[in-house]
Write a protein that holds these residues in place. Structure first.
Motif, PDB file in Angstrom:
ATOM      1  N   LEU A 236     -28.586 -40.877  26.794  1.00 11.98           N
ATOM      2  CA  LEU A 236     -27.284 -41.532  26.846  1.00 11.98           C
ATOM      3  C   LEU A 236     -26.503 -41.150  28.100  1.00 11.98           C
ATOM      4  N   ASN A 237     -27.096 -40.312  28.937  1.00  7.05           N
ATOM      5  CA  ASN A 237     -26.532 -40.061  30.267  1.00  7.05           C
ATOM      6  C   ASN A 237     -27.329 -40.922  31.244  1.00  7.05           C
ATOM      7  N   ARG A 238     -26.684 -41.901  31.847  1.00 11.27           N
ATOM      8  CA  ARG A 238     -27.420 -42.848  32.693  1.00 11.27           C
ATOM      9  C   ARG A 238     -28.046 -42.190  33.918  1.00 11.27           C
ATOM     10  N   GLU A 239     -27.613 -40.961  34.200  1.00 13.96           N
ATOM     11  CA  GLU A 239     -28.180 -40.238  35.342  1.00 13.96           C
ATOM     12  C   GLU A 239     -29.449 -39.469  34.980  1.00 13.96           C
ATOM     13  N   TRP A 240     -29.962 -39.642  33.764  1.00 12.20           N
ATOM     14  CA  TRP A 240     -31.066 -38.798  33.317  1.00 12.20           C
ATOM     15  C   TRP A 240     -32.317 -38.874  34.194  1.00 12.20           C
ATOM     16  N   PRO A 241     -32.706 -40.036  34.732  1.00 12.06           N
ATOM     17  CA  PRO A 241     -33.913 -40.015  35.592  1.00 12.06           C
ATOM     18  C   PRO A 241     -33.711 -39.137  36.831  1.00 12.06           C
ATOM     19  N   TRP A 242     -32.535 -39.237  37.443  1.00 13.20           N
ATOM     20  CA  TRP A 242     -32.231 -38.390  38.599  1.00 13.20           C
ATOM     21  C   TRP A 242     -32.203 -36.921  38.205  1.00 13.20           C
ATOM     22  N   MET A 243     -31.588 -36.617  37.059  1.00 11.99           N
ATOM     23  CA  MET A 243     -31.489 -35.232  36.611  1.00 11.99           C
ATOM     24  C   MET A 243     -32.860 -34.600  36.422  1.00 11.99           C
ATOM     25  N   LEU A 244     -33.761 -35.306  35.768  1.00 18.43           N
ATOM     26  CA  LEU A 244     -35.092 -34.742  35.514  1.00 18.43           C
ATOM     27  C   LEU A 244     -35.881 -34.579  36.807  1.00 18.43           C
TER      28      LEU A 244
ATOM     29  N   ALA B  85     -38.128 -46.510  29.902  1.00 12.62           N
ATOM     30  CA  ALA B  85     -37.730 -45.104  29.837  1.00 12.62           C
ATOM     31  C   ALA B  85     -38.955 -44.195  29.737  1.00 12.62           C
ATOM     32  N   ILE B  86     -39.946 -44.601  28.958  1.00 16.89           N
ATOM     33  CA  ILE B  86     -41.166 -43.803  28.823  1.00 16.89           C
ATOM     34  C   ILE B  86     -41.871 -43.689  30.163  1.00 16.89           C
ATOM     35  N   GLU B  87     -41.910 -44.766  30.921  1.00 14.82           N
ATOM     36  CA  GLU B  87     -42.566 -44.727  32.227  1.00 14.82           C
ATOM     37  C   GLU B  87     -41.825 -43.789  33.174  1.00 14.82           C
ATOM     38  N   LYS B  88     -40.495 -43.854  33.189  1.00 19.91           N
ATOM     39  CA  LYS B  88     -39.711 -42.958  34.046  1.00 19.91           C
ATOM     40  C   LYS B  88     -39.889 -41.504  33.613  1.00 19.91           C
ATOM     41  N   LEU B  89     -39.942 -41.276  32.307  1.00 22.89           N
ATOM     42  CA  LEU B  89     -40.144 -39.925  31.798  1.00 22.89           C
ATOM     43  C   LEU B  89     -41.528 -39.403  32.181  1.00 22.89           C
ATOM     44  N   ALA B  90     -42.520 -40.249  32.072  1.00 25.25           N
ATOM     45  CA  ALA B  90     -43.903 -39.848  32.372  1.00 25.25           C
ATOM     46  C   ALA B  90     -44.093 -39.491  33.841  1.00 25.25           C
ATOM     47  N   LEU B  91     -43.228 -39.994  34.710  1.00 25.18           N
ATOM     48  CA  LEU B  91     -43.344 -39.739  36.143  1.00 25.18           C
ATOM     49  C   LEU B  91     -42.700 -38.418  36.578  1.00 25.18           C
TER      50      LEU B  91
ATOM     51  N   SER C   4     -43.177 -30.759  30.533  1.00 26.45           N
ATOM     52  CA  SER C   4     -44.184 -29.961  29.821  1.00 26.45           C
ATOM     53  C   SER C   4     -44.239 -30.269  28.334  1.00 26.45           C
ATOM     54  N   GLY C   5     -43.222 -30.926  27.806  1.00 29.95           N
ATOM     55  CA  GLY C   5     -43.238 -31.224  26.389  1.00 29.95           C
ATOM     56  C   GLY C   5     -42.102 -32.141  25.983  1.00 29.95           C
ATOM     57  N   CYS C   6     -42.275 -32.757  24.831  1.00 26.23           N
ATOM     58  CA  CYS C   6     -41.242 -33.638  24.288  1.00 26.23           C
ATOM     59  C   CYS C   6     -41.246 -33.509  22.774  1.00 26.23           C
ATOM     60  N   ASN C   7     -40.103 -33.154  22.203  1.00 26.71           N
ATOM     61  CA  ASN C   7     -39.960 -33.074  20.752  1.00 26.71           C
ATOM     62  C   ASN C   7     -39.191 -34.294  20.257  1.00 26.71           C
ATOM     63  N   VAL C   8     -39.818 -35.074  19.399  1.00 28.73           N
ATOM     64  CA  VAL C   8     -39.186 -36.261  18.836  1.00 28.73           C
ATOM     65  C   VAL C   8     -38.828 -35.968  17.380  1.00 28.73           C
ATOM     66  N   SER C   9     -37.539 -36.005  17.088  1.00 31.96           N
ATOM     67  CA  SER C   9     -37.043 -35.691  15.742  1.00 31.96           C
ATOM     68  C   SER C   9     -37.095 -36.950  14.888  1.00 31.96           C
TER      69      SER C   9
ATOM     70  N   PRO D 193     -51.193 -37.268  28.459  1.00 31.83           N
ATOM     71  CA  PRO D 193     -52.003 -36.453  27.544  1.00 31.83           C
ATOM     72  C   PRO D 193     -51.987 -34.969  27.881  1.00 31.83           C
ATOM     73  N   ASP D 194     -51.428 -34.619  29.046  1.00 31.50           N
ATOM     74  CA  ASP D 194     -51.397 -33.216  29.463  1.00 31.50           C
ATOM     75  C   ASP D 194     -50.234 -32.437  28.876  1.00 31.50           C
ATOM     76  N   ILE D 195     -49.278 -33.106  28.241  1.00 31.14           N
ATOM     77  CA  ILE D 195     -48.111 -32.396  27.710  1.00 31.14           C
ATOM     78  C   ILE D 195     -48.174 -32.333  26.184  1.00 31.14           C
ATOM     79  N   ASN D 196     -47.370 -31.455  25.615  1.00 30.71           N
ATOM     80  CA  ASN D 196     -47.285 -31.333  24.169  1.00 30.71           C
ATOM     81  C   ASN D 196     -46.216 -32.279  23.638  1.00 30.71           C
TER      82      ASN D 196
END
Length: 309
Positions: free
Chosen positions: A97-105, A130-136, A141-146, A181-184
């Protein structure tokens, strides 16, 4: 929490550990983890949440962390003589919900190349883009989905979101797992009898455990003032010794997942007025950790509500 964070000293190491014993942890020289609250807004209203749920809604003003403050935090961490092991760009809200998240990561990866990035999310905003931007993100190292439920009815009741959002979260887990596939990729459930039945908990674990590269975690529902542990828990809490959380305002507390900036005993500094390592090695955290190690956790108003150790 990583096992390398602390040293556990128990008088009788052969005795089975229980939550009423006194367990002492050592505060490491550097935090293992820093959590940065990039946004205190969330699109969900989960019953168990200590900021957006029903029993204790957030009283402080919601905000998105400014790029300037975020950048200053990274500068501070980059100056440490030892690389930070893990950074979580989530506090009491949804990072997406922070539109700057791709830059931040990407900035975390660029400026802290030896630090792993752990994402904590409901998954309900993870579109294909969003998944593609996250994957790049190189150092992801990991992603927890609640997800918190097996049945759609339970999910909508807990999250206060429409059923299609549950489907998006489930699809996001599979797509991110395939893309990286390399991350948890961890799927979690916060469990309590008033939220899900034991059968639903078992079905949840059975379903998600079949995916080899996806781990499952089941957490207990702690910190609810209507469910104060009786007798009180005296075990030291690992999260107090594990890391720091920087809220969107710069207020700093421990890595405690129940601290929302409203508990004086867990508020230990303010950035950038105080440097993060100075806060970590300061008197306020020292007092807090000594209280836990002395078995006096019930003396702390927030900590006495919690059974996590």
């Amino acid at each position: 929490m990583g096992g390398e964070v602390v040293n556990i000293a128990i008088k009788d190491p052969t005795k089975e550990l229980n939550r009423f014993e006194i367990v002492r942890y050592e505060l490491p020289e550097f935090p293992r983890q820093v959590r940065i609250e990039t946004s205190s807004f969330c699109n969900a209203g989960c019953d168990f949440c200590h900021a957006h749920g029903s029993f204790k809604p957030m009283e402080r003003k919601k905000a998105r962390m400014t790029p300037a403050l975020f950048s200053a935090i990274l500068d501070d961490i980059a100056s440490w003589p030892k690389p930070l092991k893990e950074l979580v760009p989530t506090g009491w809200g949804e990072v997406f919900l922070n539109r700057e998240w791709p830059w931040m990561l990407q900035e975390i990866s660029r400026r802290l190349p030896k630090t792993g990035i752990q994402i904590v999310t409901t998954g309900t905003l993870l579109t294909d883009d969003a998944i593609e931007k996250l994957a790049l993100v190189p150092t992801l190292s990991g992603c927890n989905v609640s997800i918190n439920a097996f049945f759609e009815e339970t999910w909508t009741r807990i999250h206060k979101l429409p059923p299609k959002a549950m489907l998006m979260a489930i699809n996001a887990v599979h797509k991110l797992r395939d893309r990286r596939p390399d991350i948890n990729v961890n799927v979690s459930m916060v469990h309590a009898p008033e939220l899900q039945t034991e059968m639903e908990k078992d079905l949840f674990k059975e379903y998600w455990s079949q995916f080899g590269s996806t781990t499952v975690s089941i957490a207990s529902y702690a910190g609810n003032p209507d469910r104060v542990p009786d007798p009180p828990v005296t075990l030291s809490c690992r999260s107090v010794f594990d890391g720091l959380m920087v809220l969107d305002s710069g207020l700093v507390g421990t890595g405690c997942c129940f601290w929302n900036g409203d508990a004086e005993e867990l508020s230990i500094g303010h950035f950038p007025e105080d440097k993060l390592l100075d806060i970590w090695r300061g008197e306020r955290l020292k007092t807090l950790t000594e209280t836990h190690n002395a078995g006096r956790r019930p003396d702390l108003p927030l900590c006495k509500l919690c059974s996590f150790a």
